[in-house]
Enzyme design. Structure first.
Site, mmCIF file in Angstrom:
data_model
loop_
_atom_site.group_PDB
_atom_site.id
_atom_site.type_symbol
_atom_site.label_atom_id
_atom_site.label_comp_id
_atom_site.label_asym_id
_atom_site.label_seq_id
_atom_site.Cartn_x
_atom_site.Cartn_y
_atom_site.Cartn_z
ATOM 1 C CG HIS A 8 -3.293 -3.328 3.982
ATOM 2 N ND1 HIS A 8 -2.030 -3.026 4.860
ATOM 3 C CD2 HIS A 8 -4.160 -2.668 3.884
ATOM 4 C CE1 HIS A 8 -1.951 -1.594 4.421
ATOM 5 N NE2 HIS A 8 -3.231 -0.893 2.911
ATOM 6 N NE ARG A 47 -9.688 4.363 2.321
ATOM 7 C CZ ARG A 47 -9.054 5.341 2.343
ATOM 8 N NH1 ARG A 47 -8.724 6.331 2.334
ATOM 9 N NH2 ARG A 47 -7.601 4.375 2.461
ATOM 10 C CB CYS A 78 -0.888 0.419 1.261
ATOM 11 S SG CYS A 78 -2.385 0.634 0.973
#
Length: 252
Positions: free
Chosen positions: A197, A131, A97
């Site tokens: 993640h 997002r 990320c």
């Protein structure tokens, strides 16, 4: 115990540490030690000097925008040049990320302000209003091991790869780099960047072993990992992959 040793450098652990990304370090260490190989882990924090040529594999986790800004001065102090030299020398990097975005030329906010990063790999990231978040899956390219990855993404940045830059893989379900071109991450030399993640490695053992083996082959000229009994890990991986591909992750 074998004389084979894997030296891992965890860069910026105090600021780039979202969503359990430190678990990637634990996974690499255990999968190395389970094979009776040596593994050393060192942390290099903001302001600390280190000879990066001493290490074999580097991990950089995820962080928020303001944390990335904090890193810029430290990178300009000389550490950025050392990172780029290690990349060109073929050292292995796993970047997640924010750590992944840091490898590119810049991050441009939705207001048009640019943060200039390392430029170690030809790509850039543009901030968006919405997002891209959720469990997702992608398939690594053959050059990156070819395994199917399950993970969790949460980013507003849209990443666009330059000409000739290979993605880490192609999206099976989810958004990936930008939600448009079906790509996820980057693979340049031995740099592996991803938005995954979770952390990514414990639930994707084949990819973890690909990183370890790639690193040790580069260090020792030739190397082949002994297989581990990953029955439980693979059952969990395949179960989650099935749920993600069916669009049904609310139960887990």
């Amino acid at each position: 115990m074998s004389d084979t040793i894997l030296k891992i450098c965890h860069l910026y652990p105090e600021v780039l540490n979202l969503y359990g990304d430190r678990g990637n370090i634990l996974c690499l260490k255990k999968r190395t030690e389970w094979r009776d190989l040596k593994c050393e882990v060192s942390e290099v924090k903001l302001g600390e000097k280190a000879n990066l040529s001493d290490y074999d594999l580097f991990f950089i986790g995820g962080g928020q925008d303001f944390e990335q800004e904090v890193l810029l001065d430290d990178l300009k102090s000389g550490k950025g040049d050392s990172i780029k030299a290690a990349i060109e020398d073929g050292k292995t990097f796993l970047c997640i990320c924010g750590g992944y975005q840091m490898m590119g030329h810049y991050y441009e906010t939705k207001e048009g302000e640019r943060m200039h990063f390392l430029g170690a790999v030809d790509f850039h990231t543009i901030g968006g209003d919405v997002r891209m978040i959720g469990n997702y899956a992608f398939r690594c390219t053959p050059e990156a091991g070819g395994s199917d990855i399950v993970g969790f993404e949460n980013h507003s940045g849209r990443t666009y790869l330059g000409d000739g830059v290979a993605p880490l893989g192609t999206i099976l379900s989810g958004y990936g780099n930008n939600g448009q071109d079906g790509t996820e991450g980057i693979h340049y030399k031995n740099v592996y960047g991803s938005y995954s993640h979770g952390p990514i490695l414990p639930k994707n053992p084949a990819f973890a072993d690909h990183l370890i083996e790639t690193t040790l082959k580069r260090k020792y000229g030739s190397f082949s990992l002994e297989p581990l009994d990953d029955k439980e890990e693979l059952l969990a991986h395949d179960h989650i992959l099935d749920l993600v591909l069916k669009g049904n992750t609310s139960k887990d």
